[in-house]
Design a protein around this motif. Structure first.
Motif, PDB file in Angstrom:
ATOM      1  N   HIS A 169       0.838  -1.208   0.000  1.00 12.94           N
ATOM      2  CA  HIS A 169       0.000   0.000   0.000  1.00 12.94           C
ATOM      3  C   HIS A 169       0.873   1.257   0.000  1.00 12.94           C
ATOM      4  N   ASN A 170       1.918   1.265   0.818  1.00 14.92           N
ATOM      5  CA  ASN A 170       2.808   2.430   0.865  1.00 14.92           C
ATOM      6  C   ASN A 170       3.577   2.618  -0.435  1.00 14.92           C
ATOM      7  N   ASN A 227       3.056   5.896  -3.948  1.00 15.29           N
ATOM      8  CA  ASN A 227       4.083   6.609  -4.711  1.00 15.29           C
ATOM      9  C   ASN A 227       4.255   6.041  -6.120  1.00 15.29           C
ATOM     10  N   TYR A 228       3.309   5.245  -6.551  1.00 14.01           N
ATOM     11  CA  TYR A 228       3.334   4.692  -7.916  1.00 14.01           C
ATOM     12  C   TYR A 228       3.250   5.846  -8.916  1.00 14.01           C
ATOM     13  N   SER A 238      11.913   5.684  -2.843  1.00 18.56           N
ATOM     14  CA  SER A 238      12.969   5.500  -3.836  1.00 18.56           C
ATOM     15  C   SER A 238      12.451   5.681  -5.251  1.00 18.56           C
ATOM     16  N   LYS A 239      13.390   5.850  -6.173  1.00 19.09           N
ATOM     17  CA  LYS A 239      13.056   5.905  -7.589  1.00 19.09           C
ATOM     18  C   LYS A 239      14.086   5.047  -8.324  1.00 19.09           C
ATOM     19  N   PHE A 269       7.540  -5.216  -6.467  1.00 17.79           N
ATOM     20  CA  PHE A 269       6.323  -4.416  -6.611  1.00 17.79           C
ATOM     21  C   PHE A 269       6.054  -4.097  -8.079  1.00 17.79           C
ATOM     22  N   ASP A 270       7.060  -3.599  -8.786  1.00 21.52           N
ATOM     23  CA  ASP A 270       6.903  -3.235 -10.195  1.00 21.52           C
ATOM     24  C   ASP A 270       6.423  -4.422 -11.023  1.00 21.52           C
ATOM     25  N   ILE A 271       7.021  -5.578 -10.781  1.00 17.22           N
ATOM     26  CA  ILE A 271       6.685  -6.772 -11.556  1.00 17.22           C
ATOM     27  C   ILE A 271       5.265  -7.231 -11.233  1.00 17.22           C
TER      28      ILE A 271
END
Length: 509
Positions: A166-167, A171-172, A463-464, A471-473
């Motif tokens: 969720h956190n 920031n997605y 982070s970026k 998470f991205d996957i």
């Protein structure tokens, strides 16, 4: 008084001037029209070739709103819909926008406020509160004594993934406040924290199921639900998906029936372990490492690549005295009987809560044995990969048929598989099997394991990273899943067919 000749001269002179002026006006009028046409052409060219992506990247930008404000082109007709054309192809977030469904706090944040009522499943912690600190990462490891790098390490609990996710989602980079632009709807229900309230209590099933039932009713009344009747909605659980599929109404039975509700069956769930139903998907358990920079990952990979490993293999876990003939029991006996094995007993002190202790063991071993735990999967699988230790599996449902988005399809590239068909008859010499691999084979597998590290960790939400993390996957996999459902709808088929059905062959190998 003018003479006739003067009057005629004046008339001729005036007439001549008028003709000259008329010609001048005609020429100027033509020039003005020509100039206007040229200006229009330049303006149209500018509009056609101007890069709007900077403005359109944020769907909440006022410029974007002015460009895209129109009636919702989604048509709701007998459970069928078509894609909205509101987002231009030049937008880098096209097909990736996610809308976070804002829920009443009793479905998520209230659990954190009242965390002292949530047990962690062991007798070593009074509650789960310390593990909810720092975005769900737990307390930071201040001095790893060389076992880990200097920062971004935490005492992360295996059941806090829904808070971590969720956190990260907050920031997605492709969030939208306009649900009609969204390709997916994220439902931040802390389902795992909900059921942790009654893990070991014989509560009435009505109490166990009440919050999940309330959520289903609440969602079904929202405007967003009616776009695809929930099939574009997904949620995340820090516990195994089986925990929400209790078929028997019995006070002594574990879990809730949330995933058996009609509304919930229309949604997809990401969980640390999937069930055999088609709308449950497995994503990695959280590890202790939550980097904020790509360089932290690269430095960690370099460190474990060079690490010396004096032990051939390890088993890290707690024995099950009541199940002496279990696979776990046999593996512990085998490990204790070998001078090449390092056993870490998780029933002692905080051996498996303190990442310094178990990461030290994993880094000192070539292979890490991963038999099924209380369910098919274990958090230890991902902790060992993080340490560069080659996992050894005994059940295809422990990894190969679970983490399809995050782990390679060819399991032999990064792991060893020792099949077990009948535990009571199983008695192979694990040590001899593992010693049979050549140094070249071991180095090749370890190389693949270390390459997997970015894919199985959850980065700091601030982070970026350039590297894709777990998470991205997971988000990419869910968006593709929902897009396939839309394709079914576009083709005029019924999207409910096969969506939430059980797949009895899901874990066959």
């Amino acid at each position: 008084m003018l003479s006739a000749s003067e009057d005629i001269f004046r008339y001729r002179s005036s007439s001549k001037k008028d003709k000259i002026m008329q010609k001048s006006i005609t020429r100027n009028g033509f020039g003005l029209r020509f100039a206007i046409l040229i200006s229009l052409a330049v303006l149209i060219s500018t509009l056609l070739f101007f890069d709007y992506s900077t403005f359109l990247h944020d769907p909440n930008n006022i410029f974007t709103f002015l460009l895209t404000k129109q009636e919702n082109t989604l048509t709701i007709l007998s459970d069928k819909t078509s894609l909205s054309n509101k987002i231009p192809d030049s937008d880098p977030c096209t097909g990736r926008y996610i809308y976070i469904q804002e829920l009443p706090s009793r479905f998520n944040y209230d659990f954190i406020k009242n965390c002292d009522a949530l047990i962690d499943g062991s007798d070593r912690q009074p509650n789960i509160c310390p593990f909810l600190e720092n975005y769900g990462f737990g307390l930071e490891v201040e001095n790893s004594k060389g076992a880990m790098s200097n920062s971004s390490w935490y005492c992360t609990h295996q059941f806090t993934l829904e808070v971590i996710f969720h956190n990260r989602m907050k920031n997605y980079k492709c969030l939208t406040n306009d649900s009609s632009l969204a390709s997916a709807i994220f439902v931040p229900f802390y389902a795992g924290l909900d059921i942790s309230r009654f893990m070991f209590g014989n509560l009435n099933e009505t109490v166990k199921d009440s919050l999940g039932r309330d959520l289903a009713k609440w969602l079904s009344r929202k405007r967003e639900w009616k776009q695809m009747w929930g099939r574009d909605h997904f949620l995340v659980s820090g516990r195994i998906a089986w925990s929400y599929r209790r078929k028997i109404d019995n006070m002594s039975q574990w879990g809730s029936n949330f995933r058996l509700l009609p509304e919930s069956m229309n949604m997809s769930m990401l969980a640390v372990e999937a069930s055999s139903w088609k709308n449950d998907y497995a994503i990695p358990y959280p590890t202790p490492f939550h980097p904020s920079k790509d360089n932290e990952i690269l430095l960690w990979q370099r460190k474990i690549r060079r690490h010396k490993r004096p032990y051939l293999f390890t088993f890290t876990g707690a024995p099950r005295p009541q199940l002496d003939d279990s696979l776990r029991g046999k593996i512990i006996s085998h490990c204790l009987g070998s001078r090449f094995c390092k056993f870490l007993d998780c029933s002692q002190e905080d051996n498996c809560y303190n990442p310094i202790k178990f990461m030290n063991v994993f880094q000192s071993c070539v292979f890490c044995l991963q038999p099924p735990g209380d369910s098919h999967t274990r958090k230890s699988i991902f902790d060992s990969i993080l340490a560069g230790c080659i996992p050894v599996f005994f059940d295809p449902a422990s990894a190969y048929r679970q983490y399809l988005w995050h782990l390679p399809e060819n399991g032999t590239k990064y792991s060893v598989y020792i099949p077990v068909r009948r535990v009571e008859e199983w008695n192979p010499n694990v040590e001899n099997i593992l010693r049979g691999f050549s140094e070249h084979e071991v180095l090749a597998m370890r190389k693949e394991v270390i390459k997997l590290i970015p894919r199985i960790i959850y980065a700091d939400p601030r982070s970026k990273l350039m590297l894709e993390d777990a998470f991205d996957i997971a988000v990419k996999g869910m968006l593709e899943r929902i897009e396939r459902v839309r394709e079914v709808i576009r083709n005029g088929s019924d999207p409910s067919v096969g969506f939430g059905e059980e797949d009895l062959d899901k874990f066959t190998f």
